[in-house]
Design a protein around this motif. Sequence first.
Motif, short mmCIF file in Angstrom:
data_model
loop_
_atom_site.label_atom_id
_atom_site.label_comp_id
_atom_site.label_asym_id
_atom_site.label_seq_id
_atom_site.Cartn_x
_atom_site.Cartn_y
_atom_site.Cartn_z
N ASP A 1 0.84 -1.20 0.00
CA ASP A 1 0.00 0.00 0.00
C ASP A 1 0.87 1.25 0.00
OD1 ASP A 1 -2.56 1.24 0.04
OD2 ASP A 1 -2.26 1.71 2.17
N ASP A 2 1.90 1.26 0.85
CA ASP A 2 2.84 2.39 0.88
C ASP A 2 3.53 2.57 -0.47
OD1 ASP A 2 2.15 2.89 3.48
OD2 ASP A 2 3.96 1.95 4.35
N LYS A 3 3.89 1.45 -1.09
CA LYS A 3 4.55 1.49 -2.39
C LYS A 3 3.61 2.10 -3.43
CE LYS A 3 6.63 -1.69 -5.71
NZ LYS A 3 6.88 -3.10 -5.99
N ARG A 4 2.35 1.69 -3.41
CA ARG A 4 1.36 2.21 -4.34
C ARG A 4 1.15 3.70 -4.13
NH1 ARG A 4 -3.94 3.21 -3.86
NH2 ARG A 4 -4.03 2.22 -1.85
N ILE A 5 1.03 4.12 -2.89
CA ILE A 5 0.82 5.53 -2.57
C ILE A 5 2.03 6.36 -3.00
CG2 ILE A 5 0.60 7.17 -0.66
CD1 ILE A 5 -1.23 5.09 0.70
N SER A 6 3.22 5.84 -2.75
CA SER A 6 4.42 6.58 -3.14
C SER A 6 4.54 6.65 -4.66
CB SER A 6 5.66 5.96 -2.50
OG SER A 6 6.49 5.36 -3.40
N PHE A 7 4.13 5.60 -5.37
CA PHE A 7 4.14 5.63 -6.84
C PHE A 7 3.16 6.67 -7.36
CE2 PHE A 7 2.30 4.25 -10.88
CZ PHE A 7 3.44 4.24 -11.66
N ILE A 8 1.97 6.73 -6.74
CA ILE A 8 0.97 7.72 -7.15
C ILE A 8 1.49 9.13 -6.91
CG2 ILE A 8 -1.32 8.66 -6.60
CD1 ILE A 8 -2.19 5.74 -6.05
N LYS A 9 2.11 9.34 -5.75
CA LYS A 9 2.65 10.66 -5.42
C LYS A 9 3.75 11.05 -6.40
CE LYS A 9 3.51 14.14 -2.58
NZ LYS A 9 2.93 15.38 -2.98
N ALA A 10 4.63 10.10 -6.75
CA ALA A 10 5.70 10.39 -7.71
C ALA A 10 5.11 10.71 -9.08
CB ALA A 10 6.65 9.20 -7.81
N TRP A 11 4.10 9.96 -9.48
CA TRP A 11 3.46 10.22 -10.78
C TRP A 11 2.81 11.60 -10.79
CZ3 TRP A 11 -1.67 11.20 -11.97
CH2 TRP A 11 -1.96 11.25 -13.33
N GLU A 12 2.13 11.94 -9.67
CA GLU A 12 1.47 13.24 -9.55
C GLU A 12 2.51 14.36 -9.64
OE1 GLU A 12 -1.44 15.65 -6.45
OE2 GLU A 12 -0.18 14.02 -5.70
N ASP A 13 3.61 14.21 -8.91
CA ASP A 13 4.66 15.23 -8.96
C ASP A 13 5.23 15.38 -10.36
OD1 ASP A 13 4.29 15.67 -6.26
OD2 ASP A 13 6.03 14.47 -5.63
N GLY A 14 5.45 14.25 -11.03
CA GLY A 14 5.97 14.28 -12.40
C GLY A 14 5.02 14.99 -13.34
N GLU A 15 3.73 14.70 -13.22
CA GLU A 15 2.74 15.34 -14.10
C GLU A 15 2.65 16.84 -13.81
OE1 GLU A 15 0.92 14.00 -16.72
OE2 GLU A 15 2.35 12.38 -16.38
N LYS A 16 2.71 17.20 -12.53
CA LYS A 16 2.67 18.62 -12.18
C LYS A 16 3.89 19.34 -12.74
CE LYS A 16 -0.12 18.50 -7.98
NZ LYS A 16 -0.12 18.70 -6.52
N THR A 17 5.05 18.71 -12.64
CA THR A 17 6.28 19.29 -13.17
C THR A 17 6.19 19.46 -14.67
OG1 THR A 17 7.56 18.27 -11.39
CG2 THR A 17 8.79 19.01 -13.31
N LYS A 18 5.65 18.44 -15.36
CA LYS A 18 5.48 18.54 -16.81
C LYS A 18 4.56 19.71 -17.16
CE LYS A 18 4.97 13.88 -17.81
NZ LYS A 18 4.38 12.83 -18.62
N ALA A 19 3.46 19.82 -16.42
CA ALA A 19 2.51 20.90 -16.68
C ALA A 19 3.15 22.26 -16.45
CB ALA A 19 1.26 20.74 -15.81
N GLU A 20 3.92 22.39 -15.36
CA GLU A 20 4.61 23.64 -15.06
C GLU A 20 5.61 24.00 -16.15
OE1 GLU A 20 4.36 26.03 -12.72
OE2 GLU A 20 2.55 25.03 -12.02
N ASN A 21 6.41 23.00 -16.57
CA ASN A 21 7.40 23.24 -17.62
C ASN A 21 6.74 23.65 -18.92
OD1 ASN A 21 9.43 22.61 -15.84
ND2 ASN A 21 9.67 20.52 -16.54
N LYS A 22 5.64 22.99 -19.24
CA LYS A 22 4.92 23.31 -20.47
C LYS A 22 4.38 24.73 -20.40
CE LYS A 22 1.39 21.34 -23.50
NZ LYS A 22 0.41 20.27 -23.65
N ALA A 23 3.81 25.10 -19.26
CA ALA A 23 3.26 26.45 -19.08
C ALA A 23 4.37 27.49 -19.17
CB ALA A 23 2.54 26.55 -17.74
N GLN A 24 5.52 27.20 -18.55
CA GLN A 24 6.65 28.14 -18.62
C GLN A 24 7.14 28.30 -20.05
OE1 GLN A 24 9.58 26.71 -15.86
NE2 GLN A 24 8.59 27.65 -14.09
N LYS A 25 7.19 27.21 -20.78
CA LYS A 25 7.64 27.26 -22.18
C LYS A 25 6.67 28.10 -23.00
CE LYS A 25 8.85 24.31 -26.09
NZ LYS A 25 8.90 22.95 -26.60
N LYS A 26 5.37 27.87 -22.81
CA LYS A 26 4.36 28.64 -23.56
C LYS A 26 4.43 30.11 -23.17
CE LYS A 26 2.20 25.47 -25.93
NZ LYS A 26 2.12 25.49 -27.37
N THR A 27 4.62 30.39 -21.89
CA THR A 27 4.74 31.77 -21.44
C THR A 27 5.95 32.44 -22.06
OG1 THR A 27 3.69 31.19 -19.34
CG2 THR A 27 4.92 33.25 -19.39
#
Length: 172
Positions: free
Chosen positions: A58-84
């Motif tokens: 369960d901890d492994k699954r939660i940590s994987f979800i958190k890592a995926w969420e952080d990665g997606e947020k980072t991608k979104a931020e980078n994309k927004a910065q690039k567009k800006t």
Amino acid sequence: MVEAEAAPVEFPKEKHEAPEAIVKTEDKPVVQDAKVPEPSKSSKGSLDRDVALAKLEDDKRISFIKAWEDGEKTKAENKAQKKTAEVSSWENSKKAALDSKLKQYQEDLEKKKAEYGERIKNKVAAIHKQAEEKRALVEAKRGQELLKVEESTAKFRATNTAPPKGFGCFGA
């Protein structure tokens, strides 16, 4: 997390069914809960081990979800910065082009202003020249009239006659 006082966990050598299955769709992993096998009630140690494994998974699954969420947020931020940055670059290039155009218009206006100023100065000079010519004509005519008056005065004195009473305006 497993407490530090708990006995070390030994993993069995046989294969167990995974407590979850990760399905990847459109580059986004989705975590689906699978059936957690019920611990065998054969012994107390086996039950503790199964609970610890389930918690670890369960901890492994939660940590994987958190890592995926952080990665997606980072991608979104980078994309927004690039567009800006692209928008800022576009804005700056358009502003520079318009500033250049404005400068060109100002230079053209300055040239036209100088040309019109020169034309006006030339017209003023021409008017001044015409005025001088007219003044010269007026002075010449005045001189002629004064000479004519002096000649008439001399004639009247020479003949000892008086000038006509209408002063020449109304006839003699």
